[in-house]
Design a protein around this motif. Sequence first.
Motif, PDB file in Angstrom:
ATOM      1  N   ARG A  17       0.826  -1.221   0.000  1.00 15.60           N
ATOM      2  CA  ARG A  17       0.000   0.000   0.000  1.00 15.60           C
ATOM      3  C   ARG A  17       0.856   1.266   0.000  1.00 15.60           C
ATOM      4  O   ARG A  17       0.459   2.270  -0.599  1.00 15.60           O
ATOM      5  CB  ARG A  17      -0.913   0.026   1.222  1.00 15.60           C
ATOM      6  CG  ARG A  17      -1.881  -1.138   1.295  1.00 15.60           C
ATOM      7  CD  ARG A  17      -2.911  -0.935   2.409  1.00 15.60           C
ATOM      8  NE  ARG A  17      -2.282  -0.871   3.729  1.00 15.60           N
ATOM      9  CZ  ARG A  17      -2.401   0.163   4.557  1.00 15.60           C
ATOM     10  NH1 ARG A  17      -3.130   1.222   4.210  1.00 15.60           N
ATOM     11  NH2 ARG A  17      -1.809   0.137   5.749  1.00 15.60           N
ATOM     12  N   PHE A  18       1.997   1.220   0.667  1.00 18.21           N
ATOM     13  CA  PHE A  18       2.870   2.384   0.782  1.00 18.21           C
ATOM     14  C   PHE A  18       4.129   2.163  -0.054  1.00 18.21           C
ATOM     15  O   PHE A  18       4.617   1.033  -0.165  1.00 18.21           O
ATOM     16  CB  PHE A  18       3.281   2.617   2.225  1.00 18.21           C
ATOM     17  CG  PHE A  18       2.189   3.075   3.147  1.00 18.21           C
ATOM     18  CD1 PHE A  18       0.849   3.055   2.780  1.00 18.21           C
ATOM     19  CD2 PHE A  18       2.508   3.518   4.421  1.00 18.21           C
ATOM     20  CE1 PHE A  18      -0.144   3.474   3.642  1.00 18.21           C
ATOM     21  CE2 PHE A  18       1.521   3.947   5.297  1.00 18.21           C
ATOM     22  CZ  PHE A  18       0.199   3.920   4.907  1.00 18.21           C
ATOM     23  N   THR A  19       4.647   3.250  -0.596  1.00 20.50           N
ATOM     24  CA  THR A  19       5.900   3.201  -1.341  1.00 20.50           C
ATOM     25  C   THR A  19       6.786   4.356  -0.915  1.00 20.50           C
ATOM     26  O   THR A  19       6.364   5.523  -0.956  1.00 20.50           O
ATOM     27  CB  THR A  19       5.654   3.290  -2.857  1.00 20.50           C
ATOM     28  OG1 THR A  19       4.788   2.233  -3.269  1.00 20.50           O
ATOM     29  CG2 THR A  19       6.967   3.183  -3.616  1.00 20.50           C
ATOM     30  N   ILE A  20       8.001   4.032  -0.524  1.00 13.90           N
ATOM     31  CA  ILE A  20       8.978   5.055  -0.181  1.00 13.90           C
ATOM     32  C   ILE A  20       9.879   5.285  -1.385  1.00 13.90           C
ATOM     33  O   ILE A  20      10.242   4.332  -2.095  1.00 13.90           O
ATOM     34  CB  ILE A  20       9.792   4.656   1.068  1.00 13.90           C
ATOM     35  CG1 ILE A  20      10.667   5.813   1.543  1.00 13.90           C
ATOM     36  CG2 ILE A  20      10.625   3.397   0.820  1.00 13.90           C
ATOM     37  CD1 ILE A  20      11.338   5.549   2.906  1.00 13.90           C
ATOM     38  N   SER A  21      10.220   6.533  -1.614  1.00 17.90           N
ATOM     39  CA  SER A  21      11.115   6.867  -2.725  1.00 17.90           C
ATOM     40  C   SER A  21      11.919   8.102  -2.340  1.00 17.90           C
ATOM     41  O   SER A  21      11.613   8.779  -1.354  1.00 17.90           O
ATOM     42  CB  SER A  21      10.321   7.119  -4.010  1.00 17.90           C
ATOM     43  OG  SER A  21       9.437   8.222  -3.857  1.00 17.90           O
ATOM     44  N   ARG A  22      12.944   8.366  -3.124  1.00 16.71           N
ATOM     45  CA  ARG A  22      13.764   9.535  -2.837  1.00 16.71           C
ATOM     46  C   ARG A  22      14.278  10.152  -4.124  1.00 16.71           C
ATOM     47  O   ARG A  22      14.431   9.462  -5.145  1.00 16.71           O
ATOM     48  CB  ARG A  22      14.918   9.178  -1.914  1.00 16.71           C
ATOM     49  CG  ARG A  22      15.963   8.260  -2.482  1.00 16.71           C
ATOM     50  CD  ARG A  22      16.924   7.772  -1.389  1.00 16.71           C
ATOM     51  NE  ARG A  22      17.636   8.878  -0.760  1.00 16.71           N
ATOM     52  CZ  ARG A  22      18.249   8.780   0.428  1.00 16.71           C
ATOM     53  NH1 ARG A  22      18.227   7.639   1.102  1.00 16.71           N
ATOM     54  NH2 ARG A  22      18.894   9.815   0.931  1.00 16.71           N
ATOM     55  N   ASP A  23      14.527  11.440  -4.046  1.00 20.58           N
ATOM     56  CA  ASP A  23      15.130  12.177  -5.152  1.00 20.58           C
ATOM     57  C   ASP A  23      16.335  12.891  -4.560  1.00 20.58           C
ATOM     58  O   ASP A  23      16.204  13.959  -3.952  1.00 20.58           O
ATOM     59  CB  ASP A  23      14.124  13.176  -5.725  1.00 20.58           C
ATOM     60  CG  ASP A  23      14.657  13.906  -6.947  1.00 20.58           C
ATOM     61  OD1 ASP A  23      15.888  13.992  -7.110  1.00 20.58           O
ATOM     62  OD2 ASP A  23      13.835  14.402  -7.719  1.00 20.58           O
ATOM     63  N   ASN A  24      17.492  12.294  -4.710  1.00 20.19           N
ATOM     64  CA  ASN A  24      18.697  12.845  -4.078  1.00 20.19           C
ATOM     65  C   ASN A  24      19.092  14.193  -4.672  1.00 20.19           C
ATOM     66  O   ASN A  24      19.686  15.023  -3.986  1.00 20.19           O
ATOM     67  CB  ASN A  24      19.849  11.855  -4.190  1.00 20.19           C
ATOM     68  CG  ASN A  24      19.673  10.667  -3.252  1.00 20.19           C
ATOM     69  OD1 ASN A  24      18.930  10.731  -2.278  1.00 20.19           O
ATOM     70  ND2 ASN A  24      20.348   9.570  -3.557  1.00 20.19           N
ATOM     71  N   ALA A  25      18.751  14.422  -5.910  1.00 17.94           N
ATOM     72  CA  ALA A  25      19.072  15.718  -6.525  1.00 17.94           C
ATOM     73  C   ALA A  25      18.295  16.851  -5.856  1.00 17.94           C
ATOM     74  O   ALA A  25      18.764  17.990  -5.806  1.00 17.94           O
ATOM     75  CB  ALA A  25      18.766  15.670  -8.011  1.00 17.94           C
ATOM     76  N   LYS A  26      17.115  16.517  -5.352  1.00 19.15           N
ATOM     77  CA  LYS A  26      16.260  17.522  -4.700  1.00 19.15           C
ATOM     78  C   LYS A  26      16.298  17.404  -3.177  1.00 19.15           C
ATOM     79  O   LYS A  26      15.609  18.167  -2.494  1.00 19.15           O
ATOM     80  CB  LYS A  26      14.818  17.375  -5.179  1.00 19.15           C
ATOM     81  CG  LYS A  26      14.623  17.668  -6.652  1.00 19.15           C
ATOM     82  CD  LYS A  26      13.159  17.536  -7.043  1.00 19.15           C
ATOM     83  CE  LYS A  26      12.961  17.848  -8.516  1.00 19.15           C
ATOM     84  NZ  LYS A  26      11.534  17.692  -8.924  1.00 19.15           N
ATOM     85  N   ASN A  27      17.062  16.457  -2.669  1.00 18.15           N
ATOM     86  CA  ASN A  27      17.113  16.222  -1.215  1.00 18.15           C
ATOM     87  C   ASN A  27      15.721  15.957  -0.644  1.00 18.15           C
ATOM     88  O   ASN A  27      15.343  16.508   0.395  1.00 18.15           O
ATOM     89  CB  ASN A  27      17.760  17.411  -0.496  1.00 18.15           C
ATOM     90  CG  ASN A  27      19.226  17.571  -0.843  1.00 18.15           C
ATOM     91  OD1 ASN A  27      19.886  16.606  -1.217  1.00 18.15           O
ATOM     92  ND2 ASN A  27      19.729  18.780  -0.724  1.00 18.15           N
ATOM     93  N   MET A  28      14.971  15.129  -1.331  1.00 17.70           N
ATOM     94  CA  MET A  28      13.605  14.829  -0.922  1.00 17.70           C
ATOM     95  C   MET A  28      13.393  13.329  -0.758  1.00 17.70           C
ATOM     96  O   MET A  28      13.969  12.524  -1.487  1.00 17.70           O
ATOM     97  CB  MET A  28      12.608  15.335  -1.967  1.00 17.70           C
ATOM     98  CG  MET A  28      12.595  16.837  -2.158  1.00 17.70           C
ATOM     99  SD  MET A  28      11.925  17.732  -0.742  1.00 17.70           S
ATOM    100  CE  MET A  28      10.225  17.171  -0.759  1.00 17.70           C
ATOM    101  N   VAL A  29      12.568  12.986   0.199  1.00 22.11           N
ATOM    102  CA  VAL A  29      12.106  11.609   0.379  1.00 22.11           C
ATOM    103  C   VAL A  29      10.582  11.652   0.433  1.00 22.11           C
ATOM    104  O   VAL A  29      10.003  12.582   1.009  1.00 22.11           O
ATOM    105  CB  VAL A  29      12.654  10.979   1.668  1.00 22.11           C
ATOM    106  CG1 VAL A  29      12.080   9.589   1.876  1.00 22.11           C
ATOM    107  CG2 VAL A  29      14.165  10.908   1.603  1.00 22.11           C
TER     108      VAL A  29
END
Length: 120
Positions: free
Chosen positions: A64-76
Amino acid sequence: VQLQASGGGLVQAGGSLRLSCAASGRTLYVMGWFRQAPGKEREFVAAISRNGIISNYADSVKGRFTISRDNAKNMVYLQMLRLKPEDTAVYYCAVRFGELAVTSARYDVWGQGTQVTVSS
């Protein structure tokens, strides 16, 4: 490292939300999401490795949940689908300086939390 979580809100059961965690400073660390419901201990939700390839989930949110990250934007991010009333909690993002872990005590820096409320 400083963390700022956002994206919480009130949603009906079956709905979805996406939480965001903005990180400042050096951020290439393991990141995790935890939650704490009233009267309960803080519990692990999901964690993601530095490069985003490996992720772990609590059994209660798998599928149901998905974790992701965008290291270029410093976001999770934490994408939450098919929400249930039992998902109601304050959600926290956290940084761990070491390897992937599921125990809150192993995390080193915490954000302020964002409230998620799921109505039945």
